[in-house]
Design a protein around this motif. Structure first.
Motif, PDB file in Angstrom:
ATOM      1  N   ASP A 579       0.785  -1.080   0.138  1.00  0.00           N
ATOM      2  CA  ASP A 579       0.362  -0.248  -0.148  1.00  0.00           C
ATOM      3  C   ASP A 579       0.804   1.720   0.223  1.00  0.00           C
ATOM      4  O   ASP A 579       1.192   1.586   0.738  1.00  0.00           O
ATOM      5  N   PRO A 580       1.386   1.329  -1.045  1.00  0.00           N
ATOM      6  CA  PRO A 580       2.705   2.470  -1.102  1.00  0.00           C
ATOM      7  C   PRO A 580       2.100   3.917  -1.090  1.00  0.00           C
ATOM      8  O   PRO A 580       2.605   4.626  -0.060  1.00  0.00           O
ATOM      9  N   LEU A 581       1.277   4.697  -0.060  1.00  0.00           N
ATOM     10  CA  LEU A 581       0.545   5.731  -0.147  1.00  0.00           C
ATOM     11  C   LEU A 581       0.679   5.445   1.502  1.00  0.00           C
ATOM     12  O   LEU A 581       0.990   6.747   2.131  1.00  0.00           O
ATOM     13  N   ARG A 582      -0.110   4.376   2.197  1.00  0.00           N
ATOM     14  CA  ARG A 582       0.352   4.403   3.457  1.00  0.00           C
ATOM     15  C   ARG A 582       1.997   3.724   4.215  1.00  0.00           C
ATOM     16  O   ARG A 582       1.988   3.200   5.303  1.00  0.00           O
ATOM     17  N   LEU A 583       3.243   4.227   3.191  1.00  0.00           N
ATOM     18  CA  LEU A 583       4.269   3.397   2.767  1.00  0.00           C
ATOM     19  C   LEU A 583       4.177   2.135   3.440  1.00  0.00           C
ATOM     20  O   LEU A 583       4.790   1.186   4.391  1.00  0.00           O
ATOM     21  N   VAL A 584       3.523   0.779   3.158  1.00  0.00           N
ATOM     22  CA  VAL A 584       2.952  -0.589   3.826  1.00  0.00           C
ATOM     23  C   VAL A 584       4.540  -0.926   2.339  1.00  0.00           C
ATOM     24  O   VAL A 584       3.545  -1.099   1.238  1.00  0.00           O
ATOM     25  N   SER A 585       4.772  -1.507   3.012  1.00  0.00           N
ATOM     26  CA  SER A 585       5.791  -2.536   1.604  1.00  0.00           C
ATOM     27  C   SER A 585       6.931  -3.515   2.671  1.00  0.00           C
ATOM     28  O   SER A 585       7.931  -3.688   2.305  1.00  0.00           O
ATOM     29  N   ARG A 586       5.930  -4.907   2.813  1.00  0.00           N
ATOM     30  CA  ARG A 586       6.377  -5.476   2.781  1.00  0.00           C
ATOM     31  C   ARG A 586       6.304  -7.091   2.379  1.00  0.00           C
ATOM     32  O   ARG A 586       5.669  -7.303   1.715  1.00  0.00           O
ATOM     33  N   GLU A 587       7.696  -8.690   2.560  1.00  0.00           N
ATOM     34  CA  GLU A 587       8.226  -8.972   1.949  1.00  0.00           C
ATOM     35  C   GLU A 587       8.320 -10.183   2.989  1.00  0.00           C
ATOM     36  O   GLU A 587       8.923 -10.111   3.094  1.00  0.00           O
ATOM     37  N   LEU A 588       8.087 -11.287   2.531  1.00  0.00           N
ATOM     38  CA  LEU A 588       8.920 -12.283   3.098  1.00  0.00           C
ATOM     39  C   LEU A 588       8.521 -13.890   2.169  1.00  0.00           C
ATOM     40  O   LEU A 588       8.187 -14.193   1.773  1.00  0.00           O
ATOM     41  N   ASN A 589      10.027 -14.718   2.547  1.00  0.00           N
ATOM     42  CA  ASN A 589      10.553 -15.321   1.722  1.00  0.00           C
ATOM     43  C   ASN A 589      10.554 -16.248   2.052  1.00  0.00           C
ATOM     44  O   ASN A 589      11.765 -16.302   3.296  1.00  0.00           O
ATOM     45  N   LYS A 590      10.456 -17.353   2.513  1.00  0.00           N
ATOM     46  CA  LYS A 590      10.638 -18.497   3.735  1.00  0.00           C
ATOM     47  C   LYS A 590      10.221 -20.325   3.983  1.00  0.00           C
ATOM     48  O   LYS A 590       8.679 -19.788   3.098  1.00  0.00           O
ATOM     49  N   VAL A 591      11.331 -20.673   3.408  1.00  0.00           N
ATOM     50  CA  VAL A 591      10.972 -21.645   3.042  1.00  0.00           C
ATOM     51  C   VAL A 591      10.958 -22.820   4.691  1.00  0.00           C
ATOM     52  O   VAL A 591      11.366 -22.692   5.055  1.00  0.00           O
ATOM     53  N   THR A 592       9.804 -23.421   4.585  1.00  0.00           N
ATOM     54  CA  THR A 592       9.830 -24.407   6.090  1.00  0.00           C
ATOM     55  C   THR A 592       9.158 -25.920   5.316  1.00  0.00           C
ATOM     56  O   THR A 592       8.742 -25.896   3.989  1.00  0.00           O
ATOM     57  N   PHE A 593       9.221 -26.613   6.525  1.00  0.00           N
ATOM     58  CA  PHE A 593       9.539 -28.231   6.158  1.00  0.00           C
ATOM     59  C   PHE A 593       8.129 -27.888   8.002  1.00  0.00           C
ATOM     60  O   PHE A 593       7.968 -27.820   8.893  1.00  0.00           O
ATOM     61  N   GLU A 594       6.896 -29.248   7.502  1.00  0.00           N
ATOM     62  CA  GLU A 594       6.105 -29.066   8.849  1.00  0.00           C
ATOM     63  C   GLU A 594       5.153 -30.527   7.885  1.00  0.00           C
ATOM     64  O   GLU A 594       4.737 -30.875   7.415  1.00  0.00           O
ATOM     65  N   PRO A 595       6.333 -31.314   8.977  1.00  0.00           N
ATOM     66  CA  PRO A 595       5.935 -32.796   8.848  1.00  0.00           C
ATOM     67  C   PRO A 595       4.499 -32.954   9.781  1.00  0.00           C
ATOM     68  O   PRO A 595       4.297 -31.865  10.950  1.00  0.00           O
ATOM     69  N   ALA A 625      -1.976  -6.806   8.365  1.00  0.00           N
ATOM     70  CA  ALA A 625      -0.813  -5.384   7.477  1.00  0.00           C
ATOM     71  C   ALA A 625      -1.400  -3.903   7.510  1.00  0.00           C
ATOM     72  O   ALA A 625      -0.830  -3.025   7.203  1.00  0.00           O
ATOM     73  N   TYR A 626      -2.705  -3.488   7.793  1.00  0.00           N
ATOM     74  CA  TYR A 626      -2.926  -2.472   7.336  1.00  0.00           C
ATOM     75  C   TYR A 626      -2.856  -1.554   7.918  1.00  0.00           C
ATOM     76  O   TYR A 626      -2.588  -1.542   8.718  1.00  0.00           O
ATOM     77  N   SER A 627      -2.526  -0.157   7.619  1.00  0.00           N
ATOM     78  CA  SER A 627      -1.475   1.037   8.616  1.00  0.00           C
ATOM     79  C   SER A 627      -2.452   2.453   8.178  1.00  0.00           C
ATOM     80  O   SER A 627      -2.047   2.986   9.157  1.00  0.00           O
ATOM     81  N   GLY A 628      -3.633   2.309   7.696  1.00  0.00           N
ATOM     82  CA  GLY A 628      -4.713   3.893   7.283  1.00  0.00           C
ATOM     83  C   GLY A 628      -5.681   3.290   8.373  1.00  0.00           C
ATOM     84  O   GLY A 628      -6.254   1.926   9.082  1.00  0.00           O
ATOM     85  N   PHE A 629      -6.049   4.333   9.634  1.00  0.00           N
ATOM     86  CA  PHE A 629      -6.572   4.074  10.593  1.00  0.00           C
ATOM     87  C   PHE A 629      -8.162   3.195   9.936  1.00  0.00           C
ATOM     88  O   PHE A 629      -8.593   4.045   9.134  1.00  0.00           O
ATOM     89  N   LEU A 630      -8.517   2.665  10.809  1.00  0.00           N
ATOM     90  CA  LEU A 630      -9.904   1.810  10.676  1.00  0.00           C
ATOM     91  C   LEU A 630     -10.548   1.713  11.843  1.00  0.00           C
ATOM     92  O   LEU A 630     -10.303   0.804  12.848  1.00  0.00           O
ATOM     93  N   MET A 631     -12.024   2.610  11.495  1.00  0.00           N
ATOM     94  CA  MET A 631     -12.729   1.649  12.689  1.00  0.00           C
ATOM     95  C   MET A 631     -13.934   0.373  12.686  1.00  0.00           C
ATOM     96  O   MET A 631     -14.527   0.196  12.167  1.00  0.00           O
TER      97      MET A 631
END
Length: 889
Positions: A579-595, A625-631
């Protein structure tokens, strides 16, 4: 964690390894021909108790596994027209063959006596007549009285404490998991017996390859073609009451259908009959109960821990139809269609006094109106055969819901605020699920596909704007209201393919797949400001995507004693929030093993021991993740810090279970233990100001550790015509926590003890009774130091007297008690009824007086993580109903 898992495994393997012995062989007649259906039992010498039993197959072969501490045991063989055999054998593994001598017996008198509970292989059969009483009318009335079976308040059927995976009528799955309608409306007189299918694998092509630890229920009717159903029409007073139930049904060899219309304003939640209660297994594809994404809410009046009929002020109309037909001559292909519609209006009122541990308080009186309009349709094509499987499910749901709230709030300074709240929330939802299994040489190829699209539009308005005294925010006094608009668009697609290899009881299933989910959030908050944030911060335009390609290996094994299934997936998690206007820019790249691993061992005919363990990871959803005010409600305006990382939650859990079910003496019991450890990278840090909670999060590793154990035992006593059960559970959760920037450790322990029994020993009376005792202890240590304990007692007594043939007098007593510190609340509710039965027409005429004491409010005291709350709930007043009940045939 490792020590606890080692303890689980040590207990598990020590239980299953103790003195297990197997005797096998063949039973023949004088001519050496195998004798089928001969019974072989193992007993300890001098004791009238069967350790284990077996039945010979068509070739006369048998196999019996038993556990005993004696050096020798007695083996007994019985067969029709053969002389019984008894031989003392050593307590060891061995093969023994027997030749029986013929013995013709002159039968002078024959008395047929049906056993109440019988077992054959993985099928346990209950004779319905053995458990019903004169007051019972439907399958649900009788089912809850059978040992080993429970029926939850939401209608879910449990066998040995676990939910069933299928509900059949004459072997057909008409309801596809939404079996509440049949269970509540099928007349008991149409049912011959109830069959529990243990370890039920519903996909026929997988039955010898992929095991299942779940049970199914099959309702076997007296006739292969049955037209039946149940109806009720009732009226009452103070105010005008109505209750209409019309549910005709047809069960044939080629087709089945159920039509259902129910309407009332008496407090009965008939609309829940449309819920899916059992979901089959993953090879059948994915089915869900479509629900709204409830981001925005008016303030809701509380509901008490009472039977819903005591407090629900409703006006509901619910109609549904289910249809099944075979569309080919081999009866392998089925077409199923179902649809339902709900129109419901609910009124609710409560008063709360909340005292927070930081010294602030908040008193609030809330009155609500909830309006529900919902329509759902579903179309299912299925082929379930030994040589192939296909299932496609298409479903569509539409909501037109609206909620209203009128609120009077008082803070610790005595300041009062009044508010009117309104929420409009239409939702459209569509899903399509496809699964097919095709044999390919000696292998099986499985394709799975699931697609879902949903839109949610929500508008929350609050007036006057001055009601919103939320710390840090100021409403625009020139405006009459504050309004929050929100729209969510969610698209989800899951696709996978696997191939199965089977050899010597083992099945290996390598699989590749791709899961994708994208959610768009657009919102705008108007007529409020905090004087600091720019206008852009009062809105959101956020896209949150999760893309997860994966590869896994499934391992399954099954023989006469062992069942094993495990899955070893490796997931590549790729998550992005933007969300560029609220400066939200997140990424996660992760490998998981879930037996995940599950193992079960069956021994000594009546015992099952199992252990399971799994690891899974969760990386949050768009609501983190949202950073704009929400009621989200009139009591709080929230936003996440755009600097916060994507949540990473790692959950490890393990459990063990011991189960015993013996149809010979009608005894069922199970023991369970569960341990889990959830590690998180974010921790909530709420701040409480003037009774309002301002939610915040800190970046800090923290844990939630839970462990619990439970036990349940049930037995039917034929001599006294009594079914009784006992249950106990103890659960403890320990977590790291923050409140007002102060760290502490919070521990909650809950214990409960339950007892149930029903008795039909006397011809003039029957009784149903269930009670539960519970104790909750909450302890906070650290910078927040507090502790509180509550105890409670709940029971229900239903007495029915039959003074004269076709006349029934009923008495019902609900009691709910709560004790905490110096607070004691005792609440009793009483109903009486009189029923006359026109036996020739099988019609009941009932006059019922509900809530005789005219108790209009319910009071309760509760403890949560950061506060104590006294609540007063509005209840239904004393009312009288006259009802005519009948079967359609």
């Amino acid at each position: 964690m490792k020590k606890r898992i080692s303890l689980f495994l040590m207990i598990f393997f020590s239980v299953i390894a103790f003195a297990q012995k197997t005797v096998s062989g063949k039973i023949t007649d004088e001519d050496g021909v195998g004798i089928p259906s001969a019974s072989v039992t193992v007993e300890e010498p001098g004791k009238d108790a069967i350790l284990a039993y077996g039945i010979t197959n068509s070739k006369g072969e048998y196999k019996v596994t038993f556990t005993s501490g004696e050096s020798n045991v007695d083996l007994k063989v019985k067969a029709f027209n053969q002389r019984p055999l008894t031989k003392q054998i050593s307590n060891s593994d061995q093969t023994l063959n027997f030749k029986m001598d013929s013995e013709a017996t002159e039968i002078k008198e024959v008395k047929l006596k049906t056993k109440m509970v019988t077992a054959r292989g993985d099928t346990i059969s209950y004779d319905l007549k053995a458990f019903d009483s004169k007051s019972d009318r439907t399958l649900a009335d009788v089912l809850k009285k059978m040992p080993g079976i429970e029926v939850n308040t939401d209608g879910t059927i449990l066998y040995q404490g676990n939910a069933i995976n299928k509900f059949y009528v004459n072997g057909k799955d008409l309801m596809e998991g939404g079996y509440g309608t049949i269970n509540n409306s099928l007349p008991k007189d149409a049912v011959q017996k109830v069959e529990v299918l243990e370890n039920h694998q519903p996909v026929k092509i997988l039955q010898d390859k992929v095991p299942s630890d779940q049970a199914a229920i099959n309702i076997k009717l007296k006739n292969s073609v049955t037209m039946t159903g149940r109806g009720e029409v009732g009226v009452g007073g103070s105010p005008l009451l109505w209750n209409v139930k019309l549910t005709p049904m047809f069960f044939g060899q080629k087709s089945q259908w159920v039509v259902n219309y129910k309407s009332n304003n008496t407090g009965e939640q008939v609309e829940n009959e449309g819920n899916i209660l059992s979901f089959g297994n993953r090879f059948e594809g994915r089915r869900i109960n479509a629900t709204q994404n409830d981001w925005l809410n008016v303030e809701n009046a509380s509901t008490p821990n009472l039977p819903v009929k005591r407090y629900l002020m409703n006006s509901v109309h619910y109609v549904s139809a289910n249809y099944l037909t075979n569309i080919d001559k081999k009866k392998e292909w089925e077409l199923k269609a179902n649809a339902n519609y709900t129109n419901n209006a609910v009124e609710r009122e409560s008063y709360n006094e909340t005292n927070y541990f930081n010294g602030t308080s908040n008193n609030v009186n809330i009155f609500n109106n909830f309006y529900t309009d919902k329509a759902k349709g579903e179309l299912i094509f299925t082929k379930n055969a030994k040589k192939g499987f296909f299932k496609n499910t298409t479903s569509f749901s539409q909501y037109w819901n609206a909620d209203r709230g009128t609120v009077n709030r008082t803070d610790e300074k005595g300041k009062q605020t009044f508010g009117n709240e309104a929420l409009e929330s239409p939702t459209t939802s569509f899903q399509n699920s496809l699964s097919t299994i095709v044999p390919w040489k000696e292998k099986m190829v499985n394709i799975l596909s699931f697609i879902s699209y949903q839109t949610d539009r929500q508008t929350l308005s609050v007036s006057p704007s001055s009601y919103l005294t939320i710390p840090g925010f100021s409403p625009d006094v020139s405006s009459a209201f504050v309004e929050q608009n929100l729209r969510l668009k969610t698209f989800e697609a899951n696709h996978s393919a696997n191939i199965g290899f089977s050899t010597k009881g083992w099945t290996f299933t390598p699989e590749i797949g791709f899961n994708f989910k994208s959610t768009d959030l657009v919102s705008a908050l108007s007529n409020i400001t905090n004087g600091i944030a720019p206008s852009a911060i009062y809105s959101n335009d956020l896209n949150y995507t999760t893309a997860t390609p994966y590869g896994s290996l499934g391992v399954n094994y099954k023989n006469d004693s062992w069942m094993l299934y495990a899955n070893f997936p490796v997931n590549s998690n790729n998550i992005k929030a933007d969300d560029p206007l609220r400066l939200v820019s997140r990424e996660l790249n992760k490998v998981t093993f879930e037996p995940s691993v599950f193992a079960q061992y069956t021994f000594a005919s009546f015992w099952k021991a199992s252990a399971n363990a799994n690891i899974n990871n969760n990386f949050g959803e768009i609501n983190t993740a949202y950073s704009g005010f929400l009621m989200t409600s009139p009591t709080g305006i929230n936003a996440m810090d755009f600097k916060n990382p994507i949540p990473q939650n790692n959950n490890k859990s393990a459990g063990t279970r011991l189960e015993y079910r013996n149809p010979l003496n009608n005894l069922f019991f199970n023991l369970n233990y569960r341990y889990s450890d959830a590690k998180r990278n974010l921790i909530s840090n709420p701040t409480i100001v003037s009774g309002y909670t301002v939610m915040g999060y800190r970046v800090q590793d923290n844990n939630v550790i839970s462990n619990g154990y439970s036990a349940e035992a049930g037995k039917y006593f034929p001599k006294f015509k009594t079914n009784a059960s006992l249950s106990y559970s103890n659960n403890t959760t320990k977590s790291d926590a923050f409140l007002d920037n102060k760290s502490f450790t919070n521990e909650n322990n809950g214990q409960s003890f339950g007892v149930k029994f029903n008795n039909t020993y006397f011809s003039w009376m029957s009784v149903d009774y269930n009670a539960s005792f519970r104790r909750t202890r909450q302890t906070s240590t650290g910078n927040v130091d507090s502790g509180a304990t509550t105890t409670g007692f709940t029971h229900n007594l239903a007495l029915f007297f039959y003074p004269i043939e076709n006349h029934t007098v009923g008495f019902n007593w609900d009691q709910v008690n709560t004790n905490a510190k110096d607070q004691k609340y005792h609440n009793g509710f009483y109903d009486v009824s009189y029923q006359f039965t026109w036996a020739k027409k099988k019609i009941d005429f009932e006059l019922k007086w509900m809530n005789i004491a005219n108790k209009r409010v319910f009071e309760n005291y509760e403890i949560s993580t950061n506060n104590t709350t006294f609540t007063r709930y509005q209840l239904r007043p004393s009312q009288v109903m006259f009802t005519v009940k009948f079967n359609f045939k």
